[in-house]
Design a protein around this motif. Structure first.
Motif, PDB file in Angstrom:
ATOM      1  N   TYR A  95       0.871  -1.193   0.000  1.00  0.00           N
ATOM      2  CA  TYR A  95       0.000   0.000   0.000  1.00  0.00           C
ATOM      3  C   TYR A  95       0.905   1.240   0.000  1.00  0.00           C
ATOM      4  CZ  TYR A  95      -3.898  -2.873   1.962  1.00  0.00           C
ATOM      5  OH  TYR A  95      -4.886  -3.807   2.191  1.00  0.00           O
TER       6      TYR A  95
ATOM      7  N   PRO B 221      -8.780  -1.246   2.327  1.00  0.00           N
ATOM      8  CA  PRO B 221      -9.304  -2.358   1.525  1.00  0.00           C
ATOM      9  C   PRO B 221      -8.281  -2.815   0.483  1.00  0.00           C
ATOM     10  CG  PRO B 221     -10.423  -0.290   0.970  1.00  0.00           C
ATOM     11  CD  PRO B 221      -9.563  -0.002   2.160  1.00  0.00           C
ATOM     12  N   GLY B 222      -8.370  -4.088   0.108  1.00  0.00           N
ATOM     13  CA  GLY B 222      -7.375  -4.649  -0.815  1.00  0.00           C
ATOM     14  C   GLY B 222      -7.326  -3.923  -2.150  1.00  0.00           C
ATOM     15  N   LYS B 223      -8.452  -3.291  -2.521  1.00  0.00           N
ATOM     16  CA  LYS B 223      -8.471  -2.601  -3.833  1.00  0.00           C
ATOM     17  C   LYS B 223      -7.534  -1.395  -3.840  1.00  0.00           C
ATOM     18  CE  LYS B 223     -12.710  -0.187  -2.498  1.00  0.00           C
ATOM     19  NZ  LYS B 223     -14.165  -0.218  -2.660  1.00  0.00           N
TER      20      LYS B 223
ATOM     21  N   VAL C 172      -6.632 -11.764   6.098  1.00  0.00           N
ATOM     22  CA  VAL C 172      -7.062 -10.789   5.082  1.00  0.00           C
ATOM     23  C   VAL C 172      -5.883 -10.071   4.446  1.00  0.00           C
ATOM     24  CG1 VAL C 172      -8.335  -8.642   4.761  1.00  0.00           C
ATOM     25  CG2 VAL C 172      -9.314 -10.457   6.160  1.00  0.00           C
TER      26      VAL C 172
ATOM     27  N   PHE D 210      -5.998 -10.730   0.498  1.00  0.00           N
ATOM     28  CA  PHE D 210      -5.899  -9.564  -0.404  1.00  0.00           C
ATOM     29  C   PHE D 210      -4.885  -9.780  -1.540  1.00  0.00           C
ATOM     30  CE2 PHE D 210      -9.078  -7.347   1.424  1.00  0.00           C
ATOM     31  CZ  PHE D 210      -8.822  -6.342   2.340  1.00  0.00           C
TER      32      PHE D 210
ATOM     33  N   SER E 254      -6.253 -12.302  -3.999  1.00  0.00           N
ATOM     34  CA  SER E 254      -7.452 -11.778  -4.679  1.00  0.00           C
ATOM     35  C   SER E 254      -7.062 -10.732  -5.720  1.00  0.00           C
ATOM     36  CB  SER E 254      -8.416 -11.164  -3.650  1.00  0.00           C
ATOM     37  OG  SER E 254      -8.799 -12.136  -2.695  1.00  0.00           O
ATOM     38  N   PHE E 255      -6.106  -9.889  -5.365  1.00  0.00           N
ATOM     39  CA  PHE E 255      -5.597  -8.857  -6.282  1.00  0.00           C
ATOM     40  C   PHE E 255      -5.070  -9.528  -7.549  1.00  0.00           C
ATOM     41  CE2 PHE E 255      -3.826  -4.502  -6.698  1.00  0.00           C
ATOM     42  CZ  PHE E 255      -2.836  -4.668  -7.644  1.00  0.00           C
TER      43      PHE E 255
ATOM     44  N   LEU F 160     -11.737  -7.749  -2.371  1.00  0.00           N
ATOM     45  CA  LEU F 160     -10.901  -6.537  -2.326  1.00  0.00           C
ATOM     46  C   LEU F 160     -11.655  -5.325  -1.774  1.00  0.00           C
ATOM     47  CD1 LEU F 160      -8.780  -6.756  -5.614  1.00  0.00           C
ATOM     48  CD2 LEU F 160      -8.143  -7.427  -3.291  1.00  0.00           C
TER      49      LEU F 160
END
Ligand code: P6P
Length: 339
Positions: A140, A156-158, A278, A283, A286-287, A304
């Motif tokens: 991040y 959040p993962g997004k 998570v 994350f 999922s990304f 995400l």
């Protein structure tokens, strides 16, 4: 000759990322420097994992990690290597590791703008039997140039800028996305360089494999039980899916990414939030899946989109081929309508 061009045009991971970053005129190379330090950590762990049998590094370190699991020496070593590499990069401000109960706030003298969440050696319970294990990481940017706080990693993962894993198996392979697709690099030990071997990986839209620990079937909720039943006894005349479950997330996700299908770690009565973490398991994977054209779902929402509240928070996860995840989403949606 094309083959010659390949041999002489070595696309190392550093060159690849520099090329990508050059699209952003304002970038000062910080991300490339950060990534180089993550790559250094992966090379070290790869070497240590390969020597583990010889160096008697396996076996219990006698300590237990925050998860209450016996910590094996390679866990301890890998965590220390990554923390030191990331701090020395001078580009990080907060580190969250699966092995450390508290987040690491980097000393102001060495502080940068990036927050790194990572599992230094995921699947480590498999070390002794030689099953592939791996490092998983996500990156991040801190929210804004203030004093770093946990809010900078509870995003959040997004919001991740990049995510990836390095799998220590028959070869050492690093799979990375910086938000523009998924690329796979393989370590050439004679050069000590990760070379781009599989550019722009896309996961098959639908797969023939499901990957779940069937031993937990007694505790599954309705939609998961129904979905697995459909995999084994399809009603539409299609052939049943194959079950492949290694029990090492990096290995199971890597196979899912390349061959297609779905990986599930559902909630169950024993663990209502599932088992996987998570920030540094759900994350990053999922990304990667979304970047490869797949999707990732928690049973309630797009993975995400989840906003974590604790750094070691867990979540159920269903990820993989777009159509396969769509099928289990429909079952959860139908369940939701009943409630
Ligand atoms: P189970 C390994 O311990 C791990 O964290 C992941 O790598 C793996 O996917 C999962 O746990 C396996 O859990 O409960 O099926 O043994």
């Amino acid at each position: 000759h094309a083959a010659d061009a390949h041999r002489t045009d070595l696309m190392t991971i550093t060159r690849f990322v520099l090329n990508e970053q050059s699209k952003y005129p304002e970038s000062r190379g910080d991300f490339t420097i950060l990534l180089n330090h993550i790559v250094l950590g992966c090379k070290f762990v790869c070497s240590a994992v390969n020597k583990a049998g010889l160096a008697k590094l396996i076996g219990l370190a006698g300590e237990t990690n925050v998860q209450g699991e016996e910590q094996k020496k390679l866990d301890v070593l890998s965590n220390e290597v990554f923390v030191k590499a990331l701090v020395s990069s001078g580009r990080t401000c907060i580190l969250v590791s699966e092995e450390d109960e508290e987040a690491t706030f980097v000393d102001p003298s060495k502080r940068g703008r990036y927050c790194v969440v990572f599992d230094p050696l995921d699947g480590s319970s498999n070390i002794d039997c030689g099953v592939s294990i791996g490092t998983i990481f996500g990156i991040y940017m801190m929210k804004d140039n203030h004093e770093p706080t946990l809010d900078d990693v509870l995003q959040p993962g997004k919001q991740m800028l990049a995510a990836g894993y390095c799998m220590y198996g028959s070869s050492c392979t690093l799979v990375l996305s910086t938000g523009e697709g998924v690329n796979r690099f393989t370590l050439d030990p004679s050069l000590g360089e990760f070379i781009l071997t599989h550019p722009d990986i896309k996961i098959p839209k639908k797969g023939k494999i499901y990957s779940v620990n069937e031993g937990n079937a007694k505790n599954w909720d309705g939609p998961t039980a129904k979905y697995v039943e459909k995999c084994k006894f399809p009603k539409d005349g299609s052939s049943p899916k194959s079950l492949r479950y290694i029990g090492s997330m990096v290995a199971d996700v890597h196979r899912t990414l390349l061959y297609g299908g779905i990986f599930l770690y559902p909630a169950d009565k024993k663990s209502p939030s599932g088992k996987l973490r998570v920030l540094y398991e759900v994350f990053p994977m999922s990304f990667l899946m979304e970047q490869a054209g797949g999707q990732a779902f928690t049973g309630k929402q797009r993975a995400l989109d989840l906003v974590p509240t604790k750094i070691h928070e867990r979540s159920p996860i269903f990820l993989g081929s777009f159509d396969d995840v769509e099928d289990i989403k429909a079952l959860y949606a139908a369940e939701g309508k009943k409630e």
